[in-house]
Enzyme design. Structure first.
Site, PDB file in Angstrom:
ATOM      1  N   PRO A 159      -2.769 -11.885  10.538  1.00  0.00           N
ATOM      2  CA  PRO A 159      -2.812 -11.808  11.833  1.00  0.00           C
ATOM      3  C   PRO A 159      -3.098 -10.533  12.054  1.00  0.00           C
ATOM      4  CG  PRO A 159      -0.715 -12.209  11.992  1.00  0.00           C
ATOM      5  CD  PRO A 159      -1.376 -12.126  10.447  1.00  0.00           C
ATOM      6  N   ASN A 179       0.592  -1.463  -0.234  1.00  0.00           N
ATOM      7  CA  ASN A 179       0.039   0.173   0.108  1.00  0.00           C
ATOM      8  C   ASN A 179       0.836   0.963   0.099  1.00  0.00           C
ATOM      9  OD1 ASN A 179       1.331   1.068   3.307  1.00  0.00           O
ATOM     10  ND2 ASN A 179      -0.668  -1.049   3.531  1.00  0.00           N
TER      11      ASN A 179
HETATM   12  O1  C5P Z   1      -8.591  -2.578  11.263  1.00  0.00           O
HETATM   13  P1  C5P Z   1      -7.953  -1.474  10.691  1.00  0.00           P
HETATM   14  O2  C5P Z   1      -6.761  -1.883   9.727  1.00  0.00           O
HETATM   15  O3  C5P Z   1      -8.426  -0.749  10.469  1.00  0.00           O
HETATM   16  O4  C5P Z   1      -6.973  -1.453  12.370  1.00  0.00           O
HETATM   17  C1  C5P Z   1      -6.281  -0.169  12.043  1.00  0.00           C
HETATM   18  C2  C5P Z   1      -5.355  -0.392  13.266  1.00  0.00           C
HETATM   19  O5  C5P Z   1      -4.806  -1.921  14.081  1.00  0.00           O
HETATM   20  C3  C5P Z   1      -3.591   0.770  12.846  1.00  0.00           C
HETATM   21  O6  C5P Z   1      -3.522   1.184  13.870  1.00  0.00           O
HETATM   22  C4  C5P Z   1      -2.853  -1.066  12.645  1.00  0.00           C
HETATM   23  O7  C5P Z   1      -1.357  -0.252  12.785  1.00  0.00           O
HETATM   24  C5  C5P Z   1      -3.535  -1.929  13.124  1.00  0.00           C
HETATM   25  N1  C5P Z   1      -3.146  -3.303  12.829  1.00  0.00           N
HETATM   26  C6  C5P Z   1      -2.505  -4.511  12.840  1.00  0.00           C
HETATM   27  N2  C5P Z   1      -2.167  -5.656  12.559  1.00  0.00           N
HETATM   28  C7  C5P Z   1      -3.616  -5.714  11.296  1.00  0.00           C
HETATM   29  C8  C5P Z   1      -3.901  -4.930  10.785  1.00  0.00           C
HETATM   30  C9  C5P Z   1      -4.652  -3.242  11.415  1.00  0.00           C
HETATM   31  O8  C5P Z   1      -2.357  -4.123  14.058  1.00  0.00           O
HETATM   32  N3  C5P Z   1      -2.925  -6.962  10.808  1.00  0.00           N
END
Ligand code: C5P
Length: 417
Positions: free
Chosen positions: A321, A226
């Site tokens: 994860p 990304n």
């Molecule tokens: O659920 P989402 O991806 O939008 O959540 C964003 C938050 O979760 C961010 O703080 C991101 O760094 C963390 N995150 C994570 N591991 C993932 C996905 C997101 O630590 N696999």
């Protein structure tokens, strides 16, 4: 010659994290430059941090902004004359010079800088500078040519050598149409530097930060990723270490220099980031998940480069994860957990959903659909949400915003401990 004079050593004590300038007495001296229009906001922000602000204006300043405006925002009479018996009776200039914990001169014009350097005392502002034992911060604002003039540079260097603080200036487009160095720092930056100057040291804390994107391999030469630049996570790492933190940064692939005194661990995939983070989380007080972790990865990674043999290519993806949720679910030595939510709509609803579902202590949300903030940009604006409240951190460069964010996190962390 006067590069790098912008103070960057900011360290705050626990009790002052909420209001960084509680009970601090600040004289704001305004001289006659167009940047004076930023002063009402500066006064308001200093007061928001708990400071008591008295404004002193030169005659030139009054051509750009009215004393009445500054009286209204500061809640105090404005001082603009050395020879006004009524003002002297209320608070004489020597009294005002002694009252101040800090004198900030913003904007400081080339003329005012020259006058202070020469030790002139022709008006109230320059007189105060001679009569005070308080530190003085000069916030230059002028046309770029005037700023780079040898005499101005000499004056500024001489003031700096004598222990006055020189804050800025910034670069960019100027009111006169020129582009270059000479812009007055923004109010938020001045408030942060004021906190740096007036505050003592924060007790040490250990902080773990994930930053940047992850790359999910498809085959030996291709991956899914990304647009995350890592700038926000790196800015947080830098701010945290300047605030006295011991910082570990787990970084996806980015092209950024490692912040000073930061232990950086490079990873590529979400799984690697997960493994490294979980191995270290319990040794830290605070965990900030700033990385844009890929939610899915190809279920199989081809050992060889995939050939263009058909018109379609189907990649089956499986879920990665959730690093943040797994750290937040730790039952022992769980760090204070902070997440980020990059949203394009219903920011509060989705951010609060993540706060609840991932069992976080705090979430920092930004609206990435707004141009000029968030992903790959130098600026950002955040709204912080926690169980019983929320707070705006308005648009600012990522360095400044990171510092405000770390201070807020420390405030919440301290409440829990
Ligand atoms: O659920 P989402 O991806 O939008 O959540 C964003 C938050 O979760 C961010 O703080 C991101 O760094 C963390 N995150 C994570 N591991 C993932 C996905 C997101 O630590 N696999």
């Amino acid at each position: 010659m006067v590069e790098n004079m912008l103070s960057c050593c900011a360290i705050f004590p626990e009790s002052l994290v909420t209001m960084t300038l509680t009970n601090k007495k600040i004289v704001l001296g305004i001289s006659g430059g167009i940047a004076a229009y930023k002063c009402p906001e500066l006064v308001r922000r200093l007061k928001d941090q708990g400071a008591d602000v008295r404004v002193v204006m030169t005659n030139g300043a009054k051509e750009f902004i009215t004393p009445l405006t500054l009286q209204a925002v500061s809640g105090n009479n404005v001082f603009d004359s050395l020879l006004d018996p009524a003002a002297e009776a209320a608070m004489g200039h020597i009294e005002l010079a002694k009252w101040a914990d800090l004198i900030i001169i913003a904007p400081a014009t080339a003329n005012t800088i020259a006058a202070i350097n020469a030790g002139l005392a022709g008006d109230l502002l320059t007189t105060l500078c001679l009569a005070t034992a308080a530190p003085i911060a000069i916030v230059p604002a002028m046309n770029q040519q005037m700023y780079s003039a040898a005499i101005t540079q000499q004056n500024i260097a001489s003031l700096s050598q004598r222990g006055l603080h020189i804050w800025g200036p910034g670069s960019g487009e100027q009111a006169c149409g020129d582009v270059g160095k000479g812009r007055m720092l923004e109010a938020a930056e001045i408030v942060t530097l004021t906190g740096d100057l007036l505050m003592p040291i924060h007790p040490s804390f250990k902080i773990l930060i994930t930053a940047g994107p992850t790359r999910e391999a498809i085959d030996p030469v291709r991956y899914i990723s990304n647009h995350s630049s890592g700038k926000m996570g790196y800015a947080i790492a830098q701010a945290a270490q300047l605030l006295g933190g011991e910082v570990t940064l787990i970084s996806g692939p980015v092209s950024l220099a490692t912040p000073n005194n930061t232990h950086r661990i490079d990873v590529t995939s979400a799984q690697e980031m997960h493994q490294q983070t979980l191995a270290l989380a319990q040794q830290h007080d605070i965990f900030i998940a700033c990385a844009a972790v890929a939610d899915y990865r190809p279920s199989e990674v081809s050992g060889q480069k995939i050939k263009k043999s058909s018109d379609e290519m189907v990649i089956t993806m499986i879920k990665n994860p959730d690093i943040l949720a797994d750290v937040a679910a730790l039952t022992q030595q769980r760090p204070f957990c902070v997440g980020f939510a990059a949203e394009t709509q219903d920011v509060e609803k989705y951010a609060r959903g993540k706060l609840r579902n991932k069992k976080l202590d705090l979430i920092a949300a930004n609206n990435v659909s707004v141009a000029g903030q968030g992903f790959n940009s130098d600026d950002n604006a955040l709204t912080l949400y926690w169980d019983k409240g929320q707070q705006e951190l308005p648009l600012a460069n990522k360095q400044l915003l990171a510092k405000q964010l770390v201070l807020e996190i420390l405030k919440h962390y301290n409440k829990q401990h």
